[in-house]
Write a protein that holds these residues in place. Structure first.
Motif, PDB file in Angstrom:
ATOM      1  N   ILE A 181     -16.426 -74.128 -62.813  1.00 22.83           N
ATOM      2  CA  ILE A 181     -17.125 -75.412 -62.982  1.00 22.83           C
ATOM      3  C   ILE A 181     -17.288 -76.033 -61.602  1.00 22.83           C
ATOM      4  O   ILE A 181     -16.303 -76.190 -60.873  1.00 22.83           O
ATOM      5  N   ALA A 182     -18.524 -76.323 -61.231  1.00 23.96           N
ATOM      6  CA  ALA A 182     -18.794 -76.948 -59.930  1.00 23.96           C
ATOM      7  C   ALA A 182     -19.192 -78.398 -60.168  1.00 23.96           C
ATOM      8  O   ALA A 182     -20.194 -78.673 -60.832  1.00 23.96           O
ATOM      9  N   ASP A 183     -18.389 -79.318 -59.621  1.00 24.84           N
ATOM     10  CA  ASP A 183     -18.658 -80.744 -59.766  1.00 24.84           C
ATOM     11  C   ASP A 183     -19.384 -81.233 -58.521  1.00 24.84           C
ATOM     12  O   ASP A 183     -18.816 -81.254 -57.433  1.00 24.84           O
ATOM     13  N   LEU A 184     -20.645 -81.610 -58.680  1.00 32.97           N
ATOM     14  CA  LEU A 184     -21.438 -82.088 -57.545  1.00 32.97           C
ATOM     15  C   LEU A 184     -21.723 -83.574 -57.649  1.00 32.97           C
ATOM     16  O   LEU A 184     -22.735 -84.064 -57.138  1.00 32.97           O
ATOM     17  N   SER A 185     -20.822 -84.302 -58.323  1.00 33.16           N
ATOM     18  CA  SER A 185     -21.045 -85.754 -58.397  1.00 33.16           C
ATOM     19  C   SER A 185     -21.013 -86.365 -57.004  1.00 33.16           C
ATOM     20  O   SER A 185     -21.710 -87.330 -56.731  1.00 33.16           O
TER      21      SER A 185
END
Lengths: 397, 397
Positions: A181-185
């Motif tokens: 899971i890549a979080d780009l927030s």
């Protein structure tokens, strides 16, 4: 009309190039919306067919997109632009109103699809060669993040990429038996969460319509991996393990796809790899509740937007057929033969019709889902994927 | 800038009139889509505010719409046109790209909203005076069907109108304790199915996201009416009967609304009339499974598109508050005070933000649904309903 759009001057390494598209007809009037537009991949000549789902017509063809043999499309938040992920690693943005290519980039050597973030600002591509995921700014196509998917020094091929709420993306590593899971927030500082123990060779994935569950199909074993994304610390667990036990698996002619929502009401409908079956799973217990015999090895198993029907197409040699499952009786209620080599199906936004591509008949059929009447047929060259702009407003598309 | 758009020369009986709208700014470029547009009702001056949910800006104001004190909006299939149902019985079509009124009709004396058919070809209005439902061609606004809703010689006020699959509409008869289904699949021969025994004074209704169930709230008793539309012969049955038993009902300051999807996962979240409670109902058994104490009498109870949150606003005197329920813990996790007289809330298509209108502060607030940060505030005159074009692709909107 023969089209020649060679991808000249674009290096194999990421480089932004602005190429003219091919506007075959006059552009739309300014007073016409984008809500009923869509595109069909013309896979053999690198062209997008622009269609309208209200008039059920072909509006234009836009060429110069390169190798579209396994292409997929996501749409900008306003519905005006299609981002096309080509098999050759190209990412092309096409404006459906001006009917021109507005940006084009060779972002990988071999790509297998992409996703757009919840807020529409980020576009992500999943790659076979060199593996990994690349994330781009949707406006500029500037590279925002490069996620190589390296495990034990080897870059894995990536499949099953999907958007999640909060400008996150989830995807599966075919060669590394993992889900990331890549979080780009914060786009300057992507945060990667890595889940192992998922089973062998995830080949595709889907997010349920509520964005809560991610399901990866497994090619290396009978079973699927499930992640509850609402857990404080999400982890993968196996579901439907050994669904083919006691049966002799058939050779797999085509990898099934989990793309599209195959969730109808509280049940998920999933293809059984190497079997002529659709598996029905209760999404509250994640236990198998039924299996439905179908006419071949399922490829796409897609619920009509209201979930009352599930439509199935098949691998060779049964790929001239489409079957319709009624989700109340769990019976196949209709078998259709819309043309040779059915590759994809797409429902209109509210599901009154389905568009089916028959590659070897150069035909897209528009079929009424209530009475199964063919409402229109469009002549489109080697059609594969069909994508409507209403995807822009939905998770997992 | 003062606007004067008098509805001159339009009779109280249906008559089509083409009036110029008011384009305050330059129209959009042809290359801009309609997927991220929306409108906000400026109720006190008969004006629509045109907004963009990507840039979070006010684009234009379009005047001349008459009495918008309880107005609602549906969108054309392409997303370019808004059909505005005015309280004064006017039906106005506004093109959001040219920013002009393209058709306008006085179709009743007092109207309370409308719906658009699954295929986008028919627009229906529900009326208080003279009662009944009128159905119009979406392209021409020509009258297609007049359904007076007469029971025992008296025309009933109609509420809870919604589209159903197959170009059908469902609605409730407030004065006749009935639910009717109008099938316009053959527009020349509408077929009406009438359901009785539903309980007393249905005040609004909703269709579940899958189009399967219709729920009408009852004003005349504690309880709701439920119809399973997938039954071969649909009938109404009572659910949650006597939910207020043993409690002293409060005076009802504002009729709650069931519009919008208040279904999250397998549960429906419904306002308890005259109580400071939200009722939680299991949509498989239709039994109450919980009730959640909230800050006032709920008006709108709306699920975020992914169903993880339910947002609630309130009647006088608590209408400066908005509460957020987490659907996993079933707790109120946040209380916001975005402004005075909160009248409506609308989620962006994929739910990353919610737009909240505060009438008495002349403000619309855009709030991040993950971190509850206010992303933007727009100055809009007496804002009430907020409607985004993504509704065009959804059932029950």
């Amino acid at each position: 009309m023969k089209r020649r759009h060679l991808l000249t001057g674009v290096a194999a390494t990421p480089a932004l190039a602005l190429l003219p598209g091919c506007a075959a007809f006059a552009p739309n009037e300014a007073s016409v919306g984008t809500g009923d537009l869509g595109v069909v991949i013309e896979r053999s000549r690198g062209t997008l067919a622009l269609v309208n789902t209200s008039s059920r017509t072909l509006l234009a063809e836009i060429g110069g997109l390169g190798d579209l043999s396994h292409a997929s499309v996501v749409f900008s938040r306003d519905g005006a632009s299609a981002f096309v992920f080509g098999r050759d690693g190209a990412l092309t943005r096409v404006n459906l109103l001006t009917r021109r290519i507005t940006a084009r980039l060779m972002q990988a050597g071999n790509s297998i699809g992409g996703a757009i973030s919840q807020d529409g600002t980020l576009v992500a591509a999943q790659n076979y060669t060199p593996g990994g995921v690349k994330v781009f700014d949707a406006n500029t196509l500037a590279l925002v993040a490069d996620i190589p998917a390296m495990v034990d020094g080897k870059a894995s091929r990536v499949v099953g990429l999907s958007d999640l709420p909060g400008n996150r993306f989830i995807f599966s590593l075919f060669d590394a038996d993992a889900i990331w899971i890549a979080d780009l927030s914060d786009r300057a500082k992507p945060v990667i969460t890595k889940l192992g123990g998922i089973g062998h060779q995830p080949y595709d994935g889907l997010v349920t319509p509520d964005g809560r569950h991610y399901i990866a199909g497994l090619f290396g074993e009978d079973g699927l991996a499930l992640v509850d994304l609402w857990d404080d610390a999400p982890k993968a667990r196996r579901i439907l393990a050994g669904y083919g036990r006691g049966e002799v698996p058939l050779p797999v002619y085509k990898m099934p796809h989990l793309r599209g929502w195959s969730v109808a009401g509280r049940h998920a409908y999933l293809p059984a790899i190497g079997h002529h079956e659709v598996l029905v799973v209760d999404t509250t217990t994640w236990q198998e509740t039924a299996r439905i015999q179908v006419a071949g090895q399922p490829v796409f198993v897609i619920a009509r937007p209201d979930g009352r029907q599930v439509w199935v197409n098949f691998a060779v040699p049964d790929y001239h057929r489409v079957q319709v499952i009624d989700t109340v009786s769990r019976q196949v209620v209709r078998t259709l033969e819309p043309g040779k080599a059915v590759l994809h199906m797409e429902f209109t936004p509210r599901g009154e019709a389905v568009w089916i591509s028959s590659r070897d008949d150069n035909r897209v059929s528009v079929i009424d889902t209530q009475h199964f009447v063919t409402l229109a047929t469009l002549t489109i060259d080697s059609p594969s994927g069909v994508f409507f702009t209403s995807r822009a407003a939905r998770m997992g598309f």
